[in-house]
Design a protein around this motif. Structure first.
Motif, PDB file in Angstrom:
ATOM      1  N   UNK A  90       0.831  -1.206   0.000  1.00  0.00           N
ATOM      2  CA  UNK A  90       0.000   0.000   0.000  1.00  0.00           C
ATOM      3  C   UNK A  90       0.863   1.253   0.000  1.00  0.00           C
ATOM      4  N   UNK A  91       1.950   1.247   0.777  1.00  0.00           N
ATOM      5  CA  UNK A  91       2.821   2.421   0.826  1.00  0.00           C
ATOM      6  C   UNK A  91       3.488   2.678  -0.520  1.00  0.00           C
ATOM      7  N   UNK A  92       3.847   1.604  -1.226  1.00  0.00           N
ATOM      8  CA  UNK A  92       4.491   1.763  -2.529  1.00  0.00           C
ATOM      9  C   UNK A  92       3.486   1.812  -3.675  1.00  0.00           C
ATOM     10  N   UNK A  93       2.229   1.500  -3.370  1.00  0.00           N
ATOM     11  CA  UNK A  93       1.158   1.460  -4.376  1.00  0.00           C
ATOM     12  C   UNK A  93       1.539   0.538  -5.535  1.00  0.00           C
ATOM     13  N   UNK A  94       2.111  -0.612  -5.178  1.00  0.00           N
ATOM     14  CA  UNK A  94       2.582  -1.556  -6.186  1.00  0.00           C
ATOM     15  C   UNK A  94       2.543  -2.963  -5.601  1.00  0.00           C
ATOM     16  N   UNK A  95       1.946  -3.939  -6.310  1.00  0.00           N
ATOM     17  CA  UNK A  95       1.885  -5.308  -5.786  1.00  0.00           C
ATOM     18  C   UNK A  95       3.246  -5.979  -5.679  1.00  0.00           C
ATOM     19  N   UNK A  96       4.285  -5.395  -6.306  1.00  0.00           N
ATOM     20  CA  UNK A  96       5.630  -5.939  -6.176  1.00  0.00           C
ATOM     21  C   UNK A  96       6.383  -5.309  -5.006  1.00  0.00           C
ATOM     22  N   UNK A 273      -2.343  -9.454  -2.176  1.00  0.00           N
ATOM     23  CA  UNK A 273      -2.971  -9.451  -3.499  1.00  0.00           C
ATOM     24  C   UNK A 273      -4.141 -10.434  -3.541  1.00  0.00           C
ATOM     25  N   UNK A 274      -3.951 -11.613  -2.961  1.00  0.00           N
ATOM     26  CA  UNK A 274      -5.041 -12.595  -2.922  1.00  0.00           C
ATOM     27  C   UNK A 274      -6.203 -12.086  -2.074  1.00  0.00           C
ATOM     28  N   UNK A 275      -5.900 -11.423  -0.960  1.00  0.00           N
ATOM     29  CA  UNK A 275      -6.958 -10.859  -0.118  1.00  0.00           C
ATOM     30  C   UNK A 275      -7.747  -9.792  -0.867  1.00  0.00           C
ATOM     31  N   UNK A 276      -7.034  -8.984  -1.640  1.00  0.00           N
ATOM     32  CA  UNK A 276      -7.704  -7.944  -2.435  1.00  0.00           C
ATOM     33  C   UNK A 276      -8.644  -8.554  -3.460  1.00  0.00           C
ATOM     34  N   UNK A 277      -8.213  -9.646  -4.086  1.00  0.00           N
ATOM     35  CA  UNK A 277      -9.064 -10.329  -5.068  1.00  0.00           C
ATOM     36  C   UNK A 277     -10.291 -10.935  -4.386  1.00  0.00           C
ATOM     37  N   UNK A 280     -12.665  -8.262  -3.321  1.00  0.00           N
ATOM     38  CA  UNK A 280     -13.044  -7.345  -4.404  1.00  0.00           C
ATOM     39  C   UNK A 280     -12.928  -5.903  -3.926  1.00  0.00           C
ATOM     40  N   UNK A 281     -11.795  -5.626  -3.331  1.00  0.00           N
ATOM     41  CA  UNK A 281     -11.555  -4.323  -2.725  1.00  0.00           C
ATOM     42  C   UNK A 281     -10.603  -3.511  -3.581  1.00  0.00           C
ATOM     43  N   UNK A 282     -10.745  -2.189  -3.530  1.00  0.00           N
ATOM     44  CA  UNK A 282      -9.840  -1.317  -4.232  1.00  0.00           C
ATOM     45  C   UNK A 282      -8.521  -1.139  -3.513  1.00  0.00           C
ATOM     46  N   UNK A 283      -8.473  -1.528  -2.245  1.00  0.00           N
ATOM     47  CA  UNK A 283      -7.253  -1.440  -1.455  1.00  0.00           C
ATOM     48  C   UNK A 283      -6.879  -2.839  -0.967  1.00  0.00           C
ATOM     49  N   UNK A 284      -5.789  -2.918  -0.235  1.00  0.00           N
ATOM     50  CA  UNK A 284      -5.342  -4.204   0.306  1.00  0.00           C
ATOM     51  C   UNK A 284      -5.823  -4.313   1.752  1.00  0.00           C
ATOM     52  N   UNK A 285      -6.884  -5.083   2.000  1.00  0.00           N
ATOM     53  CA  UNK A 285      -7.463  -5.157   3.346  1.00  0.00           C
ATOM     54  C   UNK A 285      -6.511  -5.836   4.325  1.00  0.00           C
ATOM     55  N   UNK A 286      -6.333  -5.241   5.488  1.00  0.00           N
ATOM     56  CA  UNK A 286      -5.317  -5.715   6.424  1.00  0.00           C
ATOM     57  C   UNK A 286      -5.707  -7.033   7.094  1.00  0.00           C
ATOM     58  N   UNK A 287      -6.928  -7.112   7.621  1.00  0.00           N
ATOM     59  CA  UNK A 287      -7.330  -8.336   8.339  1.00  0.00           C
ATOM     60  C   UNK A 287      -7.358  -9.545   7.398  1.00  0.00           C
TER      61      UNK A 287
END
Length: 338
Positions: A90-96, A273-277, A280-287
């Motif tokens: 999230x801080x880098x705004x990049x899945x890598x 990334x899997x959690x985001x999929x 179906x979230x626009x961000x990366x959900x923490x929990x």
């Protein structure tokens, strides 16, 4: 959906809640599977009888002294890796932008390796070495990346370079260590849960119980930073201060995981990334990211243990999966856009 408790109100997404519940149940199910060492040792029924307090002394030793600490360590380390991965991506705004690619994981491993092979664990505790290594590597990467602001692409490139340097330093330390220290360090650097006992469970459990909720409490700030620094500042967020806090929490989580299981690959990269999929979230959900991390590490450790009779470290399985996943991720153009 908004949940209100007196003067407090929390916005809860229904799909994320359902996904979180399913993942939590899956974590519990995998934990029960991990307690079973195999039919050649004891049956699943014997495991359940032992948990119910009706097992023999030998069965209790197997379940409570061997299997359970390993399973609980896998859950704690997986949650730490999944949460830290979500923070850094999230801080880098990049899945890598996972900590293992940015160099933070390798920095923690360098500090721990220094305490293991050069100074000795009595001179510098492994957990302190891992934390110091993560902090120093993060400070160097942040300082070199910062140029009138922090650009995510620059942070990733600097992190990749520092990561390569630290890998070379780790190899140098192993090559100059004596045979037994070098062998132990090489096995540890792969990432393993073998031989984990209650002395590993307690610090991991305490760290996760403190750090994960603290990180979740910074979730709103993390989501604003993910929208971009200018937008976040426009919403009244102190971007640099919040980024520093989130970096500190992420480094602490990575150091916890590295101390307990070594630099396990793949989990912090894939879990968010899997959690985001799934959500179906626009961000990366923490929990959900934390729970997916726990599922991935538990499943990989069970697969490694069942396939080779505990001869294959979990890091080999996660590294194999991570290579396949990374190749698929790089092959897609969309995730690489800022």
């Amino acid at each position: 959906m908004t949940v209100r408790v007196r003067e407090w109100s929390v916005r809860v997404e229904r799909r994320s809640t359902v996904v979180g519940v399913v993942l939590a149940l899956l974590v519990i199910g995998l934990w029960l599977v991990a307690l079973w060492p195999g039919n050649h040792v004891m049956t699943p029924g014997a495991v359940l009888n032992t948990l119910a307090g009706q097992g023999s002394i030998s069965d209790e030793a197997i379940v409570y002294d061997w299997q359970m600490p390993r399973a609980l360590t896998a859950i704690g380390v997986g949650m730490a890796l999944g949460t830290a991965g979500a923070v850094f991506q999230s801080l880098t705004r990049n899945p890598l932008g996972s900590p293992e690619i940015l160099g933070f994981t390798t920095g923690s491993a360098t500090g721990a390796l220094l305490s293991l092979t050069v100074l000795g664990p009595l001179a510098l505790p492994t957990w302190f070495g891992a934390l110091a290594g993560g902090v120093i590597s993060a400070a160097v990467i942040y300082a070199v990346s910062y140029n009138h602001g922090l650009r995510p692409s620059r942070l990733i490139l600097v992190g990749i370079g520092v990561n390569a340097i630290l890998l070379a330093v780790n190899s140098l330390m192993i090559s100059r260590a004596d045979f037994y220290d070098a062998k132990s360090a090489a096995n540890w650097l792969i990432g393993s849960l073998d031989g984990r006992g209650w002395s590993h469970v307690v610090p991991v459990a305490v760290a996760v119980a403190v750090l994960v909720p603290l990180t979740i409490s910074r979730g709103p700030a993390l989501r604003m930073i993910e929208m971009g620094d200018e937008r976040a500042r426009g919403l009244g967020l102190r971007v640099e201060g919040e980024r520093f806090v989130l970096l500190a929490l992420g480094i602490a989580l990575i150091s916890t995981a590295v101390t307990a299981a070594g630099p396990v690959a793949f989990v912090s990269l894939a879990a968010p990334h899997l959690a985001k999929i799934l959500c179906r979230s626009g961000t990366r959900p923490l929990v959900p990211s934390a729970l997916v991390g726990a599922v991935l590490l538990q499943a990989s450790d069970i697969a490694a243990a069942r396939a080779t009779g505990h001869l294959l470290p979990v890091g080999v399985v996660t590294g194999l999966l991570g290579g396949i996943y990374l190749a698929w991720l790089v092959g897609r153009r969309a995730p690489l856009k800022q």
